[in-house]
Enzyme design. Structure first.
Site, mmCIF file in Angstrom:
data_model
loop_
_atom_site.group_PDB
_atom_site.id
_atom_site.type_symbol
_atom_site.label_atom_id
_atom_site.label_comp_id
_atom_site.label_asym_id
_atom_site.label_seq_id
_atom_site.Cartn_x
_atom_site.Cartn_y
_atom_site.Cartn_z
ATOM 1 N N ARG A 148 0.171 -2.189 2.025
ATOM 2 C CA ARG A 148 -1.237 -1.844 2.087
ATOM 3 C C ARG A 148 -2.085 -2.884 1.360
ATOM 4 O O ARG A 148 -1.634 -3.553 0.445
ATOM 5 C CB ARG A 148 -1.480 -0.466 1.473
ATOM 6 C CG ARG A 148 -0.937 0.694 2.258
ATOM 7 C CD ARG A 148 -1.375 2.026 1.656
ATOM 8 N NE ARG A 148 -0.952 2.164 0.257
ATOM 9 C CZ ARG A 148 -1.745 1.988 -0.783
ATOM 10 N NH1 ARG A 148 -3.014 1.660 -0.619
ATOM 11 N NH2 ARG A 148 -1.280 2.123 -2.010
ATOM 12 N N LYS A 179 -2.226 5.998 6.609
ATOM 13 C CA LYS A 179 -2.959 6.397 5.408
ATOM 14 C C LYS A 179 -4.442 6.594 5.668
ATOM 15 O O LYS A 179 -5.118 7.325 4.927
ATOM 16 C CB LYS A 179 -2.739 5.372 4.294
ATOM 17 C CG LYS A 179 -1.315 5.376 3.738
ATOM 18 C CD LYS A 179 -0.907 6.749 3.214
ATOM 19 C CE LYS A 179 0.458 6.729 2.555
ATOM 20 N NZ LYS A 179 0.908 8.087 2.155
ATOM 21 N N SER A 225 4.708 6.037 -3.414
ATOM 22 C CA SER A 225 5.749 5.354 -2.651
ATOM 23 C C SER A 225 6.841 4.827 -3.576
ATOM 24 O O SER A 225 6.565 4.240 -4.626
ATOM 25 C CB SER A 225 5.128 4.189 -1.881
ATOM 26 O OG SER A 225 6.114 3.446 -1.228
ATOM 27 N N THR A 231 10.788 10.890 0.270
ATOM 28 C CA THR A 231 11.551 10.981 1.518
ATOM 29 C C THR A 231 13.020 11.267 1.247
ATOM 30 O O THR A 231 13.629 12.160 1.848
ATOM 31 C CB THR A 231 11.411 9.679 2.324
ATOM 32 O OG1 THR A 231 10.034 9.489 2.665
ATOM 33 C CG2 THR A 231 12.242 9.733 3.598
#
Length: 529
Positions: A58, A196, A233, A238
């Site tokens: 990003r 996002k 992140s 996950t």
């Protein structure tokens, strides 16, 4: 008839008479188009592999919000305000450019709860970007053009802004206009910007409806018990939510309303660097098949992905639909959470791996959002993690004041008597470069103990600096892991590092002191002993 409707819809955002439109192509058609356009190549297992360099993460300093007079609007670090005039001029240039490009248009929805779903349109100039959108969001029940979607995202990788004349800081930009319900993305090919941007829009809309938007993963046990995993992140959202014994609701973005938790998305966007097939079998199986999209993963001569390589970036990614996970929850919904984990990857090695939080502590650590940014997640990070505080574990995606989200969280915790835990997935026995990352099996053992309700009422002891209640025992977890100071060879040095981190917490929290009750301010670490 379909093309005419789409043309009419695109003209509403300034794209008039586009040359070529591909609408809602299926997965095979998108891969064929991407291959024909030389956008990537196949892995040996059938995943489509692309390289997004130089934008492999990003670009937080290239994000803009168009001002709209909302007193609750909040500009995260790096995000800048943009006035209507600057926005309109850049938009006109970009849309004129898009008229000359082949356009891949996809209508989908965000929000699995039928009462909270938003119809979204993704317009891209790359076929694989549309494949990622197909993987990441929820299909509509009818395959026909949506009239006046709730949000349109236009991603023009072939368009670069001119910082000298367009009022932006670089050729890349992500501009959000809440009034027009439009997002403009230029230059960058990193698909995370599309994902996002939708999340940021949901973070604007949902709280105004009384729905708490959450940067977290969620899963559900056989008895219907829901667990949430908050975190930035790289902290394990996950990995830790992909549990063979529990149904996956979603891996990153959710809402919490009067009925319970619901996924915003229909897919996963997982980090793949150094993924271990034995420790993460569900994700491994999902990323090694046709339909998965791999970003920035190098291939060897036999086209086998080298998931251990960071030659392009540490931030290697895979996007795949939720149904690639065998035990996913098809409804994308669950009840009210029984347990919540606030994940952090502590680079200093001083936080305990597990601690039980009161509601006041939950608000404090939620607003603090402490972790260590891992290399590659954003452009400009070096090889070492950097300690950071990100409000609500997702500051770059919060367009409203952080206290709005924190107060909503406190209300729901009290109403549903949810247990909250601080879970450190970072380092033990020293900081980065000295200690070791807490082993994943130990983290899973602690999570399993929590989810089986073994730790709800166990004896605890309070950490003298961080003011946290640590369980005295967790089956399978050594004391020198459970109590971090025991893993350090020099107790005095541990105390010094812990106090320094406590000071950082206090300095960061000053910005929220006037927005929370005294009990929340007092729930944080102590700066002296």
């Amino acid at each position: 008839m379909e093309r005419k409707l789409i043309e009419q819809e695109l003209s509403k955002i300034g794209i008039s008479n586009p040359q070529t439109i591909f609408y809602n192509l299926n997965r095979a058609e998108l891969v064929e188009a991407a291959l024909a356009n030389q956008e990537g190549k196949f892995s040996q297992a059938g995943a489509f592999v692309v390289n997004t360099s130089p934008y492999t993460g990003r670009s937080p300093n290239d994000k803009y919000l168009v001002t709209n007079g909302d007193p609750d609007l909040w500009f995260a670090s790096g995000t800048q305000a943009m006035d209507d005039k600057t926005y309109a001029a850049l938009k006109a240039k970009m849309m004129a450019h898009m008229q000359q490009q082949p356009l891949f248009v996809r209508d989908m929805r965000a929000g699995a709860d039928p009462d909270q779903t938003l119809k979204i349109r993704i317009v891209t100039d790359l076929a694989w970007h549309n494949l990622t959108a197909s993987n990441m969001f929820i299909p509509l029940s009818a395959d026909k053009p949506v009239i006046d979607p709730d949000l349109t995202v236009v991603a023009a990788t072939s368009f670069a802004a001119d910082p000298a004349t367009d009022g932006v800081r670089s050729p890349a930009f992500i501009i959000m206009n809440f009034e027009e319900k439009l997002v403009l993305i230029g230059t960058t090919r990193y698909a995370g910007e599309i994902k996002k941007s939708v999340f940021t829009f949901m973070n604007y809309v949902m709280p105004k409806r009384g729905v708490l938007s959450l940067h977290c993963s969620a899963n559900m046990g056989a008895a219907g018990d829901v667990a949430l995993f908050f975190g930035l992140s790289g902290t394990g959202k996950t990995t830790l939510s992909s549990d063979p014994q529990r149904r996956l609701i979603g891996d990153d973005e959710h809402g919490w309303n009067e009925r319970g938790v619901f996924n915003f998305e229909g897919g996963c966007y997982a980090k793949t660097i150094r993924i271990n097939p034995e420790l993460e079998p569900l994700v491994w199986s999902a990323i090694n098949r046709f339909g998965c999209l791999l970003e920035n993963v190098p291939l060897d001569a036999q086209r086998r992905p080298d998931f251990d390589s960071s030659a392009i970036t540490e931030n290697t990614r895979a996007s795949y639909p939720l149904d690639f996970i065998p035990n996913y929850e098809p409804s994308g919904q669950g009840g009210h959470p029984k347990h919540i984990f606030l994940l952090t990857a502590d680079a200093f090695g001083v936080l305990p791996p597990l601690a039980k939080l009161t509601i006041e502590q939950a608000m404090y650590y939620f607003l603090s959002g402490y972790t260590s940014k891992l290399a590659g997640t954003e452009r400009g990070l070096g090889d070492k993690p950097e300690a950071t505080f990100s409000a609500c574990f997702g500051a770059p995606f919060l367009p409203l004041k952080p206290s709005i989200y924190a107060n909503l969280l406190a209300e729901k915790l009290a109403q549903h008597q949810t247990h909250v835990w601080l879970l450190n997935t970072g380092w033990s026995g020293g900081g980065y470069g000295v200690g070791k990352r807490i082993a994943l099996p130990l983290t899973r053992a602690m999570i399993n103990a929590v989810l089986s309700d073994q730790l709800n009422n166990v004896e605890t002891h309070r950490h003298p600096i961080f003011n946290l209640d640590i369980p005295n025992e967790v089956e399978g977890v050594p004391q020198n892991v459970l109590n971090p100071e025991l893993a350090w060879t020099d107790p005095a040095y541990y105390q010094q590092e812990a106090l320094q981190l406590a000071h950082r917490f206090a300095e960061n929290f000053k910005k929220y002191e006037k927005t929370v009750p005294l009990q929340v301010r007092a729930a944080g670490p102590r700066e002296t002993l």
